[in-house]
Every structure is written in C-alpha cells, then in structure tokens.
Design a protein around this motif. Structure first.
Motif, PDB file in Angstrom:
ATOM      1  N   GLU A 528       0.821  -1.213   0.000  1.00 13.87           N
ATOM      2  CA  GLU A 528       0.000   0.000   0.000  1.00 13.87           C
ATOM      3  C   GLU A 528       0.858   1.267   0.000  1.00 13.87           C
ATOM      4  O   GLU A 528       0.331   2.383   0.087  1.00 13.87           O
ATOM      5  N   PHE A 594       4.047 -11.700  -0.528  1.00 13.98           N
ATOM      6  CA  PHE A 594       2.681 -11.226  -0.352  1.00 13.98           C
ATOM      7  C   PHE A 594       1.812 -11.794  -1.471  1.00 13.98           C
ATOM      8  O   PHE A 594       2.262 -11.895  -2.622  1.00 13.98           O
ATOM      9  N   ASN A 596      -2.020 -11.084  -3.040  1.00 13.02           N
ATOM     10  CA  ASN A 596      -3.179 -10.182  -3.026  1.00 13.02           C
ATOM     11  C   ASN A 596      -3.096  -9.158  -1.889  1.00 13.02           C
ATOM     12  O   ASN A 596      -4.088  -8.849  -1.215  1.00 13.02           O
ATOM     13  N   GLY A 597      -1.884  -8.645  -1.677  1.00 17.38           N
ATOM     14  CA  GLY A 597      -1.683  -7.588  -0.693  1.00 17.38           C
ATOM     15  C   GLY A 597      -1.539  -8.043   0.737  1.00 17.38           C
ATOM     16  O   GLY A 597      -1.303  -7.221   1.633  1.00 17.38           O
ATOM     17  N   GLU A 598      -1.631  -9.356   0.982  1.00 16.14           N
ATOM     18  CA  GLU A 598      -1.523  -9.881   2.336  1.00 16.14           C
ATOM     19  C   GLU A 598      -0.227 -10.679   2.505  1.00 16.14           C
ATOM     20  O   GLU A 598       0.159 -11.443   1.613  1.00 16.14           O
ATOM     21  N   ALA A 599       0.446 -10.483   3.662  1.00 15.55           N
ATOM     22  CA  ALA A 599       1.657 -11.254   3.944  1.00 15.55           C
ATOM     23  C   ALA A 599       1.326 -12.738   3.934  1.00 15.55           C
ATOM     24  O   ALA A 599       0.365 -13.178   4.565  1.00 15.55           O
ATOM     25  N   ALA A 600       2.132 -13.514   3.172  1.00 19.32           N
ATOM     26  CA  ALA A 600       1.826 -14.938   2.991  1.00 19.32           C
ATOM     27  C   ALA A 600       2.904 -15.851   3.533  1.00 19.32           C
ATOM     28  O   ALA A 600       2.771 -17.079   3.466  1.00 19.32           O
TER      29      ALA A 600
END
Length: 612
Positions: A528, A594, A596-600
């Motif tokens: 972001e 990441f 889709n913008g989320e930490a994976a």
C-alpha cells in the motif's frame, strides 16, 4: 561477342563442376557425452567400435573443450562460432536475433549452394515450440524437435529415439538432390537423461562389469569444497554423498548403454552413405555439446569448469585425407566455437569476421598453424533461481586453469595445475609458489573480459558496479498460478540508494505465450506504500524458463529501507498460463512474500540489482 559467350558458358560449367566437388558434411552431436566415454579415448569398459573406427580412419582431438558447459548456450556457440556473452545467448530461453540467424553456419552454407538438413534436438531457445518456426522454414529438410524429446513414446514403444534419428538420416539421403553438396546436422538426445530409458536391446550390457568409483567421490575431497558448491541441483536434488555412492554403478551403466545406441547409429549412417555412393566425399564430425560428471566430487550434471564437464570428444573423419594423416591425435586446444568456421572453410566459403573461433582444417590436415591459441575463455551464467548452480568465468591454458565464481561475495577463485594435479584436487589460489601464475592468468582473464563484447551482462560479475540481492535456496517448493491470485509481491531491503531493476525466471509450466503481459510496480514500504516506479513485461517475454527484467532506475533511496515489488497480469489469464515459483519457507531475512496484498510467509525467487 561469340567467343565471350562461350567463355562465360565455360566459366559457368567450370564453377558448377568445382561446386560439385565440395565435400558433404555430416555433423553428429551427442548430448552430455564426456571425453573419456569412448574406446578411442581410453575407456576400457565401454566398446564403441563404430565411433572408434571413425577415429582410427580420421583425426581425434585430445583437447577439445566447450566454451560454456550447458546445452543451449554451447549449441548457440556451435551454430554461430561466437562466445555466448557476445551473442547474448547465455541461458535456455534466449534466442538468436533475426540478424544473428543470417550468420549461423547452416544458413551461410545454404547461401553457398548447400542442401541443408537438421535432425534431432535443436536446443537453442527451444523451451516452447513457437521458437523453432524461424528455423524449420529455412532448412531444406527438418526433423528437429522442441525441448528434450522422448526416448520412447506411447506411439513408439519398440523404437528408441536414437535409432529413429538414424532412420531420419537415411530418409535425408534419399531426398538430397543428386550432385548437390549437403550439410546435415544430427543432434542426438543420448546420452542425456533419463538414463534408464536406454534402448532395451542393451539392457544386459555391463551387468557383469564392475564400475570403479571416481577417486574424488570421497568425503575428504568433497569437504574441501566451499558450501556454495553443494547446491540442490548440482547434487542431483540434494542427494548426499552416501546416496551418490549407492547410485553410481547403476547410473554409469545406463549412461554407457545410451552411448551404445549412438555407436550403432553411427555405423548405420556410414553404411547409408556408402550405399548412396557418398562416402568418399562426405566429412563426418563427431562431437558433444558438453561433458558430464559421473559423480566426481558428488556432482551431477555439467555446468562447472572442471575437466569432466568441459572436455568433450571431437573426431573428424575426412575420406580425402591421405593415409599417412589418418589415425592421428591432435594436442592443440580446440573449442566449440571452432566448428562453424571449419565447416565454412571446407565449403570454400568466406568466414565472417564476427566469428570468434578458428578453422580446424589445417589441424585436420596435419599442419600446426603458428598463431594457434595458447589459452581460452570460459563462461557459464545460467541461474534458474538465485542460489542455483554457481555461475563462473575462467581461463585455461595447456597446463593451468583459473576459475572465478562470480555469485559468492567475496567472489571465489580456484587455480589448478593440471600437469601436477590432473584430478583438480588442490586449489593453488593462495599458494605462494603459484603467485606469478595467478597474476598472469588473472590478467589474461581481464583481457578476455575486455576484448569479448558482453551484450548480455550478468550483473554479479561486475562487483565494482552492481550489488545484487538474490532470494533463493533449494529448488522452489511451490508454484503460484495467476488464474487463482491477482497480485504476487515481495518486500526487500534496499542495498544502495539506486535500484536498477528486478529480475526473475518464469516456471516450466508456461509452455506458450499468454494472452497478455504483466504490470510490475515498485513501492516504498509495502503493497500500500508510495509508488516509486511502474513498468510492464510483454506477453512474448513470458514463457518456460525465460528471464524477465523489470527496469526501474529509481535513485534517492535510503539504504536499508523496505521496498516492495508487485507483479499483476494485465488481464485474467487461463489456468497455468502465467505464474511464479515460490518458497513456502522463509529463506530471505530482508522481506517476505505477499499474495493479493496480504503477507503470505515464505519468499518469491527474485533478484534485485542495485547500482553502487
């Protein structure tokens, strides 16, 4: 005027007659065959009577080497007569440019009136079928295939690929126009793996023969190697030394059985030439695209600048040679870039100045040119993912070898005295006795790097200019499919104040171009954060093992700050049309993956190139 016309007709027919006398050329190239895997090169286990007969009746080169020990790069060097860094073909997906294609030896010979054919593994940029089209349409006879091919197929259960290629040679000889010189290039898959797919007719061969262990398949010698040389692929998917010892005899027997099939095919080809009345004017060249380890130092494959990897058989049978010149052994160092100028020389064609090899014709004819090379340059720069097989450059003389591994920091060097240490067991790089040798070879290596244009630089080689941060460990253990996710990203740490680019390779499963490209965005901090740069990768850049580079040239960064790169398709692709490799475990402490913008968790195998 009448006498002028008669003179022109006379000149025309004389030229045609001379053209008809030009030799035919049959170039037989095996895959992964090391120098010492023939009876003619001293192997006492495998019997190769047909190939040995070529050597007995021709000329064998005892110091024949490849300029890059990997299938695709060295095949590119063979076709072009040029070093890989100058060509810009240093991996498995890069292709010749349209301009470079005009100077490949088959097409130059075609311009000289030769009928040209290709059979077997093309090998250059042949990771997707569409790359073969520009070549298929230019050969007079084409039986080439994409990728590795298969020894057996569902529709061909009882006919081994090696013999199918010999069938194709017989068909080629049936269609060659009578009286027209020809050049046929035959590229065998054998003895490349899978090794257990040898011709079943040879299943019993070597079963009663003990297979000796190489002296260097020993814990003491393996422990002398630096850790970066014990990589996942180089040790055959992480095999231990004990597993190699259990595997060794089986592997060597299977490897030799594949060579037996090639030997039989060579005999068939020679008989076919004789049956067509072509044997007396057909030169046969037998070589390999690179060598192969037989578990020396616990290594699998090739790639490194050790002798088993870079030294290959080279036999030239020229039926026009006088008897006293046959059966000779040539000691000069010859290279894979020498083949193309040699073929052109035999055809009486001009050798383009751009070719960096030398014609072997005089050596074959028993002459020793005064200006023959005293050393040569080696270059291996393919990396499937950061931390893969170590990239290297080097220089070799008739006695010494200097190898520089360009990926480690600091870069690591080896110096071997091949006369005193033919097994390359003792690294003399810090030995005071060899200080002058090290100095001279380092200087020579620098001269090669300056004199050979580098049109596809590997940034890790240039330590004073670039800082490269690579995310990698073993082979990636997962895949991401963009039909299922929208954006894949990775955070990383700025190494300097100037990010030049981000690069990566596409996974195997992308077998054809997708319908759209991908957008790549660089942000500060995370998915972001502030956008620092945007670029895109074309759809025609996205395919099996191809390297993509997203260029940013963003200056003014704060060294140590967190950056983020995100990759997103321009339109939703179909299943397994665009994707990336992934590590599910953490292997890079400076960031994380990441989705889709989320930490994976885990990481994406990318490399970040900073300017110093």
């Amino acid at each position: 005027m009448k006498w002028i016309k008669l003179a022109c007709v006379f000149v025309f027919f004389m030229a045609a007659a001379l053209a008809d006398d030009r030799p035919n050329i049959v170039f037989l190239l095996t895959d992964d065959q090391r120098y010492d895997s023939l009876g003619a090169t001293g192997n006492e286990i495998i019997h190769t009577p047909e190939i040995d007969a070529l050597a007995d009746e021709g000329v064998i080169f005892d110091n024949s080497f490849v300029v890059s020990s990997a299938c695709a790069p060295n095949r590119a060097a063979i076709f072009s007569g040029m070093y890989n860094r100058t060509l810009g073909v240093r991996d498995f997906s890069s292709d010749f440019t349209p301009e470079q294609r005009e100077y490949l030896y088959p097409f130059l010979l075609k311009k000289e009136g030769y009928f040209i054919g290709f059979i077997g593994k093309w090998g250059v940029a042949a990771t997707i079928a569409s790359t073969l089209e520009p070549y298929r349409e230019r050969f007079d006879y084409w039986r080439g295939f994409v990728g590795q091919g298969n020894y057996y197929t569902r529709d061909r259960q009882n006919r081994h690929l090696t013999q199918v290629l010999a069938d194709d040679v017989e068909e080629f000889l049936d269609v060659v126009p009578k009286g027209k010189p020809f050049c046929l290039s035959v590229s065998f898959k054998a003895p490349h793996g899978p090794w257990n797919q040898y011709d079943r007719r040879f299943a019993e061969d070597f079963e009663d023969r003990g297979i000796p262990f190489p002296p260097t398949l020993d814990k003491y010698f393996v422990d002398q190697l630096p850790p970066f040389m014990r990589t996942f692929r180089l040790s055959l998917d992480g095999r231990s030394l004990e597993q190699f010892e259990q595997f060794h005899e089986k592997f060597v027997r299977e490897y030799y059985r594949l060579i037996l099939g090639v030997d039989e095919a060579v005999g068939r080809i020679r008989k076919a030439l004789e049956a067509k009345g072509l044997a007396d004017n057909t030169i046969i060249v037998y070589a390999s695209d690179n060598g192969h380890f037989l578990e020396e130092w616990g290594f699998y494959g090739k790639w490194l600048m050790y002798e088993p990897s870079i030294r290959v058989p080279l036999i030239v049978y020229d039926p026009r040679l006088p008897k006293e010149e046959r059966g000779k052994r040539v000691k000069e160092q010859v290279l894979s870039v020498d083949y193309a100028p040699t073929f052109l020389d035999w055809a009486g064609a001009d050798i383009p100045e751009r070719m960096q090899g030398q014609s072997l014709r005089e050596l074959v004819e028993g002459e020793a040119p005064d200006d023959w090379r005293e050393d040569w340059f080696y270059d291996y720069a393919f990396e499937m993912y950061p931390g893969d097989i170590p990239k290297s450059i080097g220089v070799r003389t008739d006695r010494y070898k200097l190898v520089r591994y360009i990926s480690p920091r600091p870069q690591y060097e080896q110096l071997f005295d091949l006369q005193r240490d033919p097994l390359e067991l003792k690294n003399r790089i810090d030995d005071p006795e060899y200080a002058n040798i090290r100095h001279d070879l380092s200087k020579r290596l620098s001269e090669y790097r300056k004199s050979l244009p580098d049109n596809d630089p590997d940034f890790e080689e240039y330590v004073n200019t670039y800082e490269v941060i690579g995310i990698g460990a073993d082979f990636p253990d997962a895949e991401l499919d963009f039909s299922e996710v929208d954006e894949v990203g990775q955070t990383f740490t700025a190494a300097t104040d100037h990010l030049m680019l981000v690069e990566w390779r596409w996974p195997f499963f992308i077998s054809r171009y997708p319908d759209s490209g991908v957008d790549v965005v660089l942000r500060r901090g995370g998915p972001e954060g502030e956008i620092l740069g945007e670029t895109w990768i074309e759809a025609t850049d996205i395919y099996n093992l191809n390297r993509s580079r997203a260029s940013f040239e963003v200056a003014g960064l704060e060294p140590g700050e967190t950056l983020y790169v995100g990759i997103r398709p321009q339109s939703k692709p179909g299943k397994r049309r665009i994707g990336l490799w992934r590590y599910t475990k953490d292997c890079y402490p400076g960031g994380e993956a990441f989705i889709n913008g989320e930490a994976a968790g885990g990481d994406i195998p990318l490399a970040f190139v900073f300017r110093k």
